[in-house]
Design a protein around this motif. Structure first.
Motif, mmCIF file in Angstrom:
data_model
loop_
_atom_site.group_PDB
_atom_site.id
_atom_site.type_symbol
_atom_site.label_atom_id
_atom_site.label_comp_id
_atom_site.label_asym_id
_atom_site.label_seq_id
_atom_site.Cartn_x
_atom_site.Cartn_y
_atom_site.Cartn_z
ATOM 1 N N LEU A 1 -4.995 -5.709 0.577
ATOM 2 C CA LEU A 1 -4.716 -6.040 -0.822
ATOM 3 C C LEU A 1 -5.894 -6.805 -1.407
ATOM 4 O O LEU A 1 -6.510 -7.623 -0.723
ATOM 5 C CB LEU A 1 -3.477 -6.936 -0.941
ATOM 6 C CG LEU A 1 -2.120 -6.269 -0.944
ATOM 7 C CD1 LEU A 1 -1.037 -7.316 -1.097
ATOM 8 C CD2 LEU A 1 -2.014 -5.257 -2.063
ATOM 9 N N THR B 1 -2.488 -1.886 -4.953
ATOM 10 C CA THR B 1 -3.734 -2.227 -4.267
ATOM 11 C C THR B 1 -4.283 -3.590 -4.664
ATOM 12 O O THR B 1 -5.042 -4.187 -3.920
ATOM 13 C CB THR B 1 -4.817 -1.177 -4.569
ATOM 14 O OG1 THR B 1 -4.991 -1.104 -5.986
ATOM 15 C CG2 THR B 1 -4.422 0.186 -4.023
ATOM 16 N N SER B 2 -3.906 -4.084 -5.847
ATOM 17 C CA SER B 2 -4.449 -5.334 -6.353
ATOM 18 C C SER B 2 -3.323 -6.201 -6.901
ATOM 19 O O SER B 2 -2.438 -5.711 -7.596
ATOM 20 C CB SER B 2 -5.467 -5.042 -7.457
ATOM 21 O OG SER B 2 -5.979 -6.230 -7.974
ATOM 22 N N LYS C 1 0.835 -1.200 0.000
ATOM 23 C CA LYS C 1 0.000 0.000 0.000
ATOM 24 C C LYS C 1 0.872 1.253 0.000
ATOM 25 O O LYS C 1 0.551 2.243 -0.656
ATOM 26 C CB LYS C 1 -0.942 -0.006 1.200
ATOM 27 C CG LYS C 1 -2.082 -1.000 1.037
ATOM 28 C CD LYS C 1 -3.030 -0.899 2.189
ATOM 29 C CE LYS C 1 -4.312 -0.313 1.675
ATOM 30 N NZ LYS C 1 -5.329 -0.156 2.703
#
Length: 123
Positions: free
Chosen positions: A121, A94-95, A89
């Motif tokens: 996540l 984020t993914s 982060k």
């Protein structure tokens, strides 16, 4: 990606399974790959951008954060996931795509994924 792994045994089988998984899973800049490596004592997790060939973030039970850790190996794996998610982060990730590294999605491998999800996540 053609990987020919001959031989018998656990290590060769693990490499064959990981090669099968890697045929379908690849990390990009938008959605990098979260790779989990498991040994008998330690867990290593890293987030990799396969297009650039770079490791963006990594965390393991070998790092200084775990010098005074008291708990089971599964609890340590979950903490690895949480700390990795925090670092990701901070790096703007984020993914991710989850790569179990040829291991079964069970126990410590699943604990890393669960910790990463709790850390924020999207897997």
């Amino acid at each position: 990606m053609s990987v020919k792994i001959f031989g018998k045994g656990k290590k060769a089988a693990l490499k064959r399974r990981h090669a099968r998984i890697r045929k379908r899973i690849s990390g990009t800049a938008e959605r990098p790959r979260l790779v989990v490596t498991r040994s008998n004592r330690h867990m290593v997790a890293q987030i990799v951008d396969d297009n650039a060939g770079k490791t963006l973030v990594s965390e393991s039970t070998l790092m200084a954060d775990f010098a005074d850790f008291q708990g089971t190996k599964t609890e340590a794996a979950k903490k690895v996931g949480e700390l990795l998610a925090k670092k990701a982060k901070d790096a703007g990730i984020t993914s991710v795509v989850f790569d179990r590294g040829g291991n079964m999605y069970h126990g410590r491998v699943a604990a890393v994924a669960e910790g990463a999800r709790e850390g924020g996540l999207a897997l």
